[in-house]
Write an enzyme that holds these catalytic residues in place. Structure first.
Site, PDB file in Angstrom:
ATOM      1  N   HIS A 130      35.774  37.542  48.573  1.00  0.00           N
ATOM      2  CA  HIS A 130      35.093  38.136  47.414  1.00  0.00           C
ATOM      3  C   HIS A 130      34.040  39.149  47.869  1.00  0.00           C
ATOM      4  O   HIS A 130      33.886  39.412  49.055  1.00  0.00           O
ATOM      5  CB  HIS A 130      34.415  37.038  46.591  1.00  0.00           C
ATOM      6  CG  HIS A 130      35.360  36.190  45.811  1.00  0.00           C
ATOM      7  ND1 HIS A 130      35.433  36.204  44.446  1.00  0.00           N
ATOM      8  CD2 HIS A 130      36.306  35.310  46.229  1.00  0.00           C
ATOM      9  CE1 HIS A 130      36.360  35.353  44.042  1.00  0.00           C
ATOM     10  NE2 HIS A 130      36.904  34.792  45.099  1.00  0.00           N
ATOM     11  N   GLU A 134      31.964  35.867  50.784  1.00  0.00           N
ATOM     12  CA  GLU A 134      31.402  37.033  50.096  1.00  0.00           C
ATOM     13  C   GLU A 134      31.085  38.053  51.172  1.00  0.00           C
ATOM     14  O   GLU A 134      30.279  37.780  52.067  1.00  0.00           O
ATOM     15  CB  GLU A 134      30.126  36.630  49.352  1.00  0.00           C
ATOM     16  CG  GLU A 134      30.307  35.489  48.362  1.00  0.00           C
ATOM     17  CD  GLU A 134      30.984  35.929  47.078  1.00  0.00           C
ATOM     18  OE1 GLU A 134      31.151  37.159  46.874  1.00  0.00           O
ATOM     19  OE2 GLU A 134      31.346  35.058  46.263  1.00  0.00           O
TER      20      GLU A 134
HETATM   21 ZN   LIG Z   1      34.268  37.225  43.175  1.00  0.00          ZN
END
Ligand SMILES: [Zn+2]
Ligand SMILES: *[C@@H]1O[C@H](CO)[C@@H](O)[C@H](O)[C@H]1NC(C)=O
Ligand SMILES: *[C@@H]1O[C@H](CO)[C@@H](O)[C@H](O)[C@H]1NC(C)=O
Ligand SMILES: *[C@@H]1O[C@H](CO)[C@@H](O)[C@H](O)[C@H]1NC(C)=O
Ligand SMILES: *[C@@H]1O[C@H](CO)[C@@H](O)[C@H](O)[C@H]1NC(C)=O
Ligand SMILES: *[C@@H]1O[C@H](CO)[C@@H](O)[C@H](O)[C@H]1NC(C)=O
Ligand SMILES: *[C@@H]1O[C@H](CO)[C@@H](O)[C@H](O)[C@H]1NC(C)=O
Length: 445
Positions: A190, A281
């Site tokens: 992400h 992330e």
């Molecule tokens: Zn996401």
């Protein structure tokens, strides 16, 4: 000067590395088809289903035997671009494919990795979202799938009674994929922060809730996995330096303690898939300028490689009966780790159990056999590209009544409701409209 010009000119022609830019879905498909044609001995391309708008969900498999599972070879996966506007993972996974194909049989690490691990790469789980995405750092245009649903809120959730939620096509495709392969380790890429997040993402206030975190029985392994990523990344381990200025010690966080969420993919993988998954992330900006892509690849490449090697943590092997026949669906439980769903052997009688080095007591249970308990000393597998192989041999029980089969009642397989059933889509849509408002405020990743 002339030398510089010549040198740069020489490095750019096609075929000398995948360009650092945003390839659209058609270009990604063309690239993956070329790879699978040019490197057919160790890659295999297949689609696990379609998006709502009918785009294929392409998965490239890399490994010594890409077309089928082999006993003792762990299955690993990377999933990118689940949120269509979080695009760094999608780019990095294509670069990773390019790196692996160019270095197999020449670089010793890549060669050992692909000879010992079967690696599945889904560069985009949400191609419709990507195609509709705005090139913006923070806002959410393109985050959702074509039906306006957040795919990372659409999986069955062990901590909530969500039986009425319909599953989106992209989510159903991933759930079906997880039935065809027994993945042991995974990451979901992400953007919008820089941190490695580990399960659980949710809690219902039971014993998993410890302070502000929702803790799994394999918390030590998850912390090790998250740190493997963050410390092999050039900056992640220093903590998040993004706009929301949340301080992530060592660049890792428990998902729930960051922010609770229901229906996430990592909890689903862990609870029902027996697959340890992290949510990575990878950039403050969700859709950064193309000029930043080479630097993002350089920062993540060692981490992406080191993380895959962790598929070799712990223990693996087969459960066999007294005739050496594999026993399916035997539970393999490690003392002190009460998983919501016990880890079970697959159709080949195989189990994989990611564990840190140490001594563990393991109990193997099957309704038609006498259960056995053994204590095993587990070394650090990744440096040898193999977990410790330990097979268990069961004796058939004399009576049919199951001896000691203590199956935990909390583990109920989730039902698969398909979103094709449009009679009930109004509820999720209204729900999504509301969450869009909330999302804009929270800038979720
Ligand atoms: Zn996401
Ligand atoms: C595949 O091989 C063709 C023919 O040699 C070449 O033009 C193309 O660049 C190759 N593609 C990839 C992704 O390796
Ligand atoms: C990896 O597998 C290939 C193909 O089977 C083989 O030729 C090669 O020797 C192996 N290398 C290592 C280091 O295992
Ligand atoms: C990088 O990952 C490896 C495992 O592959 C680990 O042994 C090593 O400690 C990690 N590097 C750092 C700096 O933590
Ligand atoms: C596996 O075993 C459990 C417990 O005995 C049982 O509830 C379940 O139905 C079995 N699953 C399969 C696929 O046989
Ligand atoms: C595991 O057990 C062995 C003896 O079987 C012992 O030598 C070793 O110190 C133990 N390791 C740990 C980490 O407790
Ligand atoms: C889905 O559709 C079938 C028949 O079209 C219907 O019987 C069923 O109740 C529907 N399920 C939901 C959850 O709407």
């Amino acid at each position: 000067m002339l030398f510089l010009v010549l040198c740069c000119f020489w490095l750019t022609p096609a075929g000398f590395g995948l360009e650092f830019r945003y390839h659209n879905s058609a270009e990604v498909e063309q690239y993956l088809r070329e790879v699978s044609r040019n490197y057919s001995s160790f890659t295999h391309l297949h689609s696990i289903g379609h998006s709502v708008e009918g785009r294929e969900l392409w998965v490239l498999i890399l490994g010594q035997n890409p077309r089928q599972h082999r006993t003792g070879i762990p299955e690993f996966k990377y999933v990118g671009n689940m949120h269509g506007n979080e695009v760094v993972g999608r780019v990095l996974l294509l670069q990773l494919i390019d790196y692996l194909i160019k270095n197999y049989l020449s670089d010793p690490f890549v060669t050992r990795l692909l000879n010992s691990t079967r690696i599945h790469i889904l560069p985009s789980m949400n191609p419709d979202g990507f195609e509709s995405s705005g090139r913006d750092c923070m806002y959410s245009q393109g985050r959702f799938n074509k039906n306006g649903v957040d795919l990372n809120r659409n999986f069955p959730d062990a901590f909530s009674n969500d039986n009425v939620i319909l599953r989106e096509k992209e989510v159903v495709a991933v759930m079906e994929w997880m039935k065809t392969e027994r993945f042991v380790l995974s990451a979901n890429l992400h953007g919008g922060a820089v941190v490695a997040s580990y399960p659980y993402d949710n809690s219902n206030g039971g014993s998993e809730l410890q302070g502000l975190s929702s803790i799994t029985p394999d918390n030590d392994v998850f912390i090790h996995l998250a740190k493997t990523y963050s410390f092999n990344h050039t900056t992640m381990h220093k903590g998040d330096s993004c706009y929301d200025s949340k301080d992530f010690t060592d660049g890792i966080t428990n998902g729930y303690s960051w922010y609770p969420l229901t229906g996430g993919m990592q909890d689903y993988n862990y609870v029902w898939g027996q697959c340890l998954e992290l949510t990575l992330e990878l950039s403050c900006c969700k859709f950064p300028p193309e000029s930043e892509l080479p630097g993002l690849w350089a920062a993540n490449k060692p981490a992406l490689l080191a993380y895959m090697q962790q598929a070799h943590l712990g223990l693996k092997g087969q459960v066999l009966d007294s005739n050496g026949i594999p026993v399916q669906n035997a539970s393999v439980e490690v003392n002190g780790r009460r998983n919501l769903c016990p880890f079970r052997t697959d159709g080949n009688g195989e189990y994989y159990r990611l564990l840190l080095p140490g001594n563990y007591t393991v109990t193997v249970t099957h309704s038609a056999h006498v259960s056995i308990t053994e204590t095993i000393s587990v070394p650090y597998g990744p440096e040898k590209f193999s977990a410790l192989t330990h097979n268990f041999q069961l004796q058939r029980s004399s009576s049919d009544s199951s001896l000691g089969a203590t199956i935990q009642p909390t583990c109920v397989s989730p039902k698969l409701l398909n979103s094709e059933n449009h009679s009930a889509t109004l509820l999720p849509c209204a729900f999504t409209a509301l969450s869009v408002l909330i999302l804009h405020r929270l800038l979720l990743s």
